[in-house]
Design a protein around this motif. Structure first.
Motif, PDB file in Angstrom:
ATOM      1  N   GLY A 143     -10.372  -3.445  -6.492  1.00 48.81           N
ATOM      2  CA  GLY A 143      -9.920  -2.237  -7.168  1.00 48.81           C
ATOM      3  C   GLY A 143      -9.697  -2.466  -8.650  1.00 48.81           C
ATOM      4  N   ALA A 144      -9.176  -3.652  -9.000  1.00 53.01           N
ATOM      5  CA  ALA A 144      -8.944  -3.968 -10.410  1.00 53.01           C
ATOM      6  C   ALA A 144     -10.261  -4.086 -11.171  1.00 53.01           C
ATOM      7  CB  ALA A 144      -8.148  -5.273 -10.522  1.00 53.01           C
TER       8      ALA A 144
ATOM      9  N   TYR B 145       0.833  -1.196   0.000  1.00 46.44           N
ATOM     10  CA  TYR B 145       0.000   0.000   0.000  1.00 46.44           C
ATOM     11  C   TYR B 145       0.874   1.256   0.000  1.00 46.44           C
ATOM     12  CZ  TYR B 145       0.467   2.099   4.661  1.00 46.44           C
ATOM     13  OH  TYR B 145       0.918   2.776   5.757  1.00 46.44           O
TER      14      TYR B 145
ATOM     15  N   MET C  22      -2.608  -5.120  -8.573  1.00 44.73           N
ATOM     16  CA  MET C  22      -3.772  -4.524  -7.922  1.00 44.73           C
ATOM     17  C   MET C  22      -4.580  -5.567  -7.177  1.00 44.73           C
ATOM     18  SD  MET C  22      -5.266  -1.758 -10.676  1.00 44.73           S
ATOM     19  CE  MET C  22      -6.441  -1.140  -9.461  1.00 44.73           C
ATOM     20  N   ASP C  23      -5.300  -5.093  -6.168  1.00 47.51           N
ATOM     21  CA  ASP C  23      -6.250  -5.952  -5.478  1.00 47.51           C
ATOM     22  C   ASP C  23      -7.436  -6.226  -6.387  1.00 47.51           C
ATOM     23  OD1 ASP C  23      -7.335  -6.965  -2.696  1.00 47.51           O
ATOM     24  OD2 ASP C  23      -8.937  -5.798  -3.623  1.00 47.51           O
TER      25      ASP C  23
ATOM     26  N   MET D  51       2.099   1.852  -3.542  1.00 46.88           N
ATOM     27  CA  MET D  51       1.010   2.401  -4.350  1.00 46.88           C
ATOM     28  C   MET D  51       0.735   3.860  -3.998  1.00 46.88           C
ATOM     29  SD  MET D  51      -1.728  -0.733  -4.449  1.00 46.88           S
ATOM     30  CE  MET D  51      -1.357  -2.268  -5.299  1.00 46.88           C
TER      31      MET D  51
ATOM     32  N   ILE E 223      -4.365   3.799  -7.597  1.00 41.49           N
ATOM     33  CA  ILE E 223      -3.517   3.423  -8.741  1.00 41.49           C
ATOM     34  C   ILE E 223      -4.362   3.357 -10.007  1.00 41.49           C
ATOM     35  CG2 ILE E 223      -2.295   1.462  -9.759  1.00 41.49           C
ATOM     36  CD1 ILE E 223      -0.509   3.009  -7.973  1.00 41.49           C
ATOM     37  N   GLY E 224      -5.591   2.845  -9.866  1.00 43.25           N
ATOM     38  CA  GLY E 224      -6.501   2.853 -11.005  1.00 43.25           C
ATOM     39  C   GLY E 224      -6.755   4.263 -11.500  1.00 43.25           C
TER      40      GLY E 224
ATOM     41  N   SER F 277      -5.339   0.632  -4.292  1.00 47.49           N
ATOM     42  CA  SER F 277      -5.492   0.056  -5.640  1.00 47.49           C
ATOM     43  C   SER F 277      -6.424   0.924  -6.478  1.00 47.49           C
ATOM     44  CB  SER F 277      -6.043  -1.370  -5.547  1.00 47.49           C
ATOM     45  OG  SER F 277      -5.121  -2.243  -4.947  1.00 47.49           O
TER      46      SER F 277
ATOM     47  N   LEU G  52      -2.675  -6.415 -14.421  1.00 49.35           N
ATOM     48  CA  LEU G  52      -3.478  -5.781 -13.373  1.00 49.35           C
ATOM     49  C   LEU G  52      -3.609  -6.693 -12.159  1.00 49.35           C
ATOM     50  CD1 LEU G  52      -6.345  -4.046 -15.396  1.00 49.35           C
ATOM     51  CD2 LEU G  52      -4.394  -2.985 -14.274  1.00 49.35           C
TER      52      LEU G  52
ATOM     53  N   SER H  79       1.105   6.912  -6.692  1.00 49.37           N
ATOM     54  CA  SER H  79      -0.051   7.722  -7.044  1.00 49.37           C
ATOM     55  C   SER H  79       0.081   9.144  -6.497  1.00 49.37           C
ATOM     56  CB  SER H  79      -1.340   7.072  -6.526  1.00 49.37           C
ATOM     57  OG  SER H  79      -1.271   6.838  -5.130  1.00 49.37           O
TER      58      SER H  79
END
Length: 693
Positions: free
Chosen positions: A596-597, A270, A592-593, A273, A554-555, A551, A588, A277
């Protein structure tokens, strides 16, 4: 007597962290279950009220006495109406001209109004007569439940923020965040907590800037929205202080020295990330970006609360004897380790579906699966591979929360369609894993115990499971017939905690409380079991939900950087589109989790797939398999990280030191990749042969 009293006092003795973290989290999770169940109770109360008193919906509120006159003189009213003249300044009269009133029409209108008035008084008197003390008592309870539902709905977002922050602070204080490797040296510790402090300060700053920009905008800000901002700021301030405290309090048990490259691997995911971000949003002049995307969690607060409930369910399952009893059923057959690994992974698919996601089940039952496989003679690499895979196959089965989220965010698909095809995907992946496990690097002879010997022992092993089946059936039937709620993907988040609480209650009542640790029939007691489950839950929720929230951030980076716009928005060939989709989705899944993905894929990749002629159900089946392959793939390999977390660093280190061929030395990584990789290729491209042009 004195011994029981002593045990009782000890069982209720809590540490400071339990008083200020685990206990509040337990109460918050129980409140979520209560609020969701109260809706079912209220529906049944409305039906019961209507059954007992016809027209109960009219009795829910005190009637208001009509203000009209039921004894009005019709002739006098008609004369008074005819005597009225339009006012001089009436614009309608000036425009249309004076209109002469028809006495017959006036009389009809007054008679109708009088009839309506008398009907209103008659209805008022009837309702007053029906308002007996029994009705008023029933109504008071029903309205209380209705108010409880309203309060629960309005407080969902606040509960989520408090839950995330409490658990995140706990995960920080207990060093429980998910990272590529554990902290082993002082350098690992210093680098990790320094970057955590910077990341948490970045989260705090972004939330403050987001609040200020919201207040400075032209749109009005409600008191509820302002309170949410204050909650986020307070939570991140506490998280920053917790990481700073940990940075200054270096544990004495850590080794001196260290390697800087390895130290960076000990930084929680985390944090990485957040730094990525936060840096990106700062460079583009959008410092409030992280706060904005974390705020989007509030739009799906019920989903994230369900994730927390599933984690709690998994931790309570870990406290029960169910996993051990299930393994006992297969032990009489004296299966070779490879076959037992297959059985463990296949059986684990069912609880995986009910615990919401693969990672949750690995956390909950991974330690039991690993220890049982090792006890059966499985080599470490095989046991680690099976433990990591144990949470991968059930994500396509009913009632997995991840599939529900996909259907919720995408109207092109339904849960019935996804779960219907998910069964076939499960059969495929199960078959491939079985073939790989039993053919590649099989080192044991395939000699099962004779059926005449194994079957009676298996039947005996099934008997201890019968009470658990009855407890589960009892709770399910209670909800079905008392609350008219069936067990499905929508009701599972509120039913499963009740089922696990009932199982813990059964073990508390029927097993010896306070026995020896190695006594198979002993039980620590309901309070200790629930406390232990919540202690584990608190740290896991903090690690998981914070990772999930970042996540989403990040998206946001991927979305705002317009990376997806560099790809064609539609492909002429569904085959080439699918090839690209597979690569993107696996990547992805690596970084990513799952939840979130799914949000990111819904907003970006899914529309390209649909426009390229890929069927929505097919696309999301590929997505689920690709995500699972990503969770098993280096460099992150989230399921392997969680496996290491539950089995211990020493076991993973010992497995890495084992000799043999390249495959044997890396079997825990390669075996799942082979099975899921082949499954992904088949799921992605074989269906295209039947419908792609």
């Amino acid at each position: 007597m004195s011994e029981n009293l002593t045990l009782s006092r000890v069982s209720f003795r809590r540490s400071g962290l339990e008083w200020f973290s685990s206990l509040p989290v337990c109460l918050l999770l129980l409140s979520v279950v209560l609020f969701s169940t109260s809706s079912d109770i209220h529906n049944q109360m409305l039906k019961g009220g209507e059954h007992l008193w016809s027209g109960y919906y009219k009795l829910r509120m005190d009637p208001v006495a009509p203000t009209c006159n039921p004894n009005r003189d019709v002739d006098a009213a008609v004369a008074a109406e005819l005597a009225q003249t339009p006012e001089e300044d009436d614009p309608m009269a000036a425009l249309l001209g004076a209109e002469e009133k028809d006495p017959a029409e006036v009389r009809v209108a007054i008679e109708r109004a009088l009839a309506d008035c008398r009907q209103a008084f008659q209805s008022y008197d009837q309702i007053q007569d029906q308002l007996t003390p029994g009705v008023e008592a029933y109504r008071a309870i029903e309205l209380f439940v209705a108010d409880l539902i309203a309060f629960g709905l309005s407080s969902q977002r606040y509960i989520l923020i408090i839950l995330v922050m409490l658990c995140a602070v706990t995960a920080t204080l207990t060093r429980h965040h998910i990272a590529m490797r554990a902290m082993e040296t002082r350098l690992d510790y210093t680098v990790s907590h320094t970057l955590q402090t910077i990341a948490n300060a970045m989260l705090l700053g972004s939330s403050v800037i987001f609040r200020q920009s919201t207040l400075g905008s032209e749109t009005s800000v409600s008191s509820e929205e302002l309170l949410l901002h204050n909650f986020w700021i307070t939570g991140f301030a506490c998280l920053t202080l917790a990481s700073l405290y940990r940075l200054l309090r270096v544990p004495v048990d850590l080794a001196a020295g260290g390697n800087l490259n390895k130290a960076f691997l000990a930084v929680p995911l985390y944090t990485v990330m957040c730094l990525i971000s936060g840096t990106y949003f700062g460079l583009i002049g959008h410092a409030s970006g992280i706060g904005i995307y974390l705020g989007k969690m509030m739009e799906l607060s019920d989903m994230f609360l369900n994730v927390a409930l599933y984690v709690w369910v998994g931790m309570m399952l870990k406290q029960t004897r169910l996993a051990t009893l299930v393994f006992n059923v297969f032990r009489p057959w004296r299966m070779p380790p490879e076959l037992l690994a297959v059985v463990a992974v296949l059986v684990a698919a069912i609880p995986t579906a009910y615990t919401g996601a693969s990672g949750i089940f690995v956390i909950a039952a991974g330690a039991v699966i690993y220890s049982e496989l090792r006890a059966a003679g499985a080599r470490r690499q095989l046991a680690l591979a099976a433990t990591a895979m144990s949470g991968s196959m059930g994500v396509v089965l009913r009632p997995c929360l991840l599939v529900v989220v996909i259907a919720y965010l995408n109207r092109e698909v339904t849960t019935d369609e996804l779960f219907g095809w998910g069964i076939w995907v499960f059969v495929l992946t199960a078959t491939l894993f079985t073939l790989v496990a039993l053919t590649v690097n099989r080192q044991s002879r395939f000699e099962l115990a004779p059926a005449s010997v194994a079957t009676p022992a298996m039947v005996q092993a099934l008997k201890p499971l019968l009470p658990y089946v009855l407890v589960i059936a009892g709770v399910v039937l209670l909800y079905r017939y008392a609350l008219d709620v069936g067990m499905d993907e929508f009701s599972a988040p509120r039913l499963l905690p009740v089922i696990l609480l009932a199982i813990l209650g059964y073990e508390h009542l029927c097993l010896k409380t306070g026995g020896q640790a190695d006594d198979a029939d002993s039980h620590p007691g309901l309070e200790r079991s629930l406390r232990g489950a919540t202690n584990d839950t608190t740290a896991e929720i903090g690690a998981l939900l914070l990772l999930l929230g970042l996540s989403v951030s990040i998206g946001g980076v991927i979305e705002r950087s317009h990376i997806m716009q560099s790809f064609p928005q539609a492909f002429d060939s569904a085959w080439s589109a699918m090839a690209l989709m597979v690569v993107i989705l696996v990547v992805l899944g690596m970084i990513m989790d799952a939840f979130g993905a799914v949000i990111l894929v819904t907003a970006t990749v899914a529309t390209i797939a649909y426009a390229s002629g890929i069927h929505p159900v097919h696309f999301w089946m590929v997505t689920l398999v690709a995500f699972e392959l990503g969770y098993l793939s280096p460099p992150v390999a989230l399921n392997h990280l969680l496996t290491r977390q539950v089995v211990g660093e020493a076991e993973v280190t010992a497995a890495q030191k084992e000799s043999g061929t390249f495959y044997q030395r890396h079997e825990r990584i390669i075996m799942p990749l082979i099975a899921m990789g082949i499954a992904l290729v088949l799921v992605a491209f074989v269906p295209l042969a039947f419908y792609a042009t």
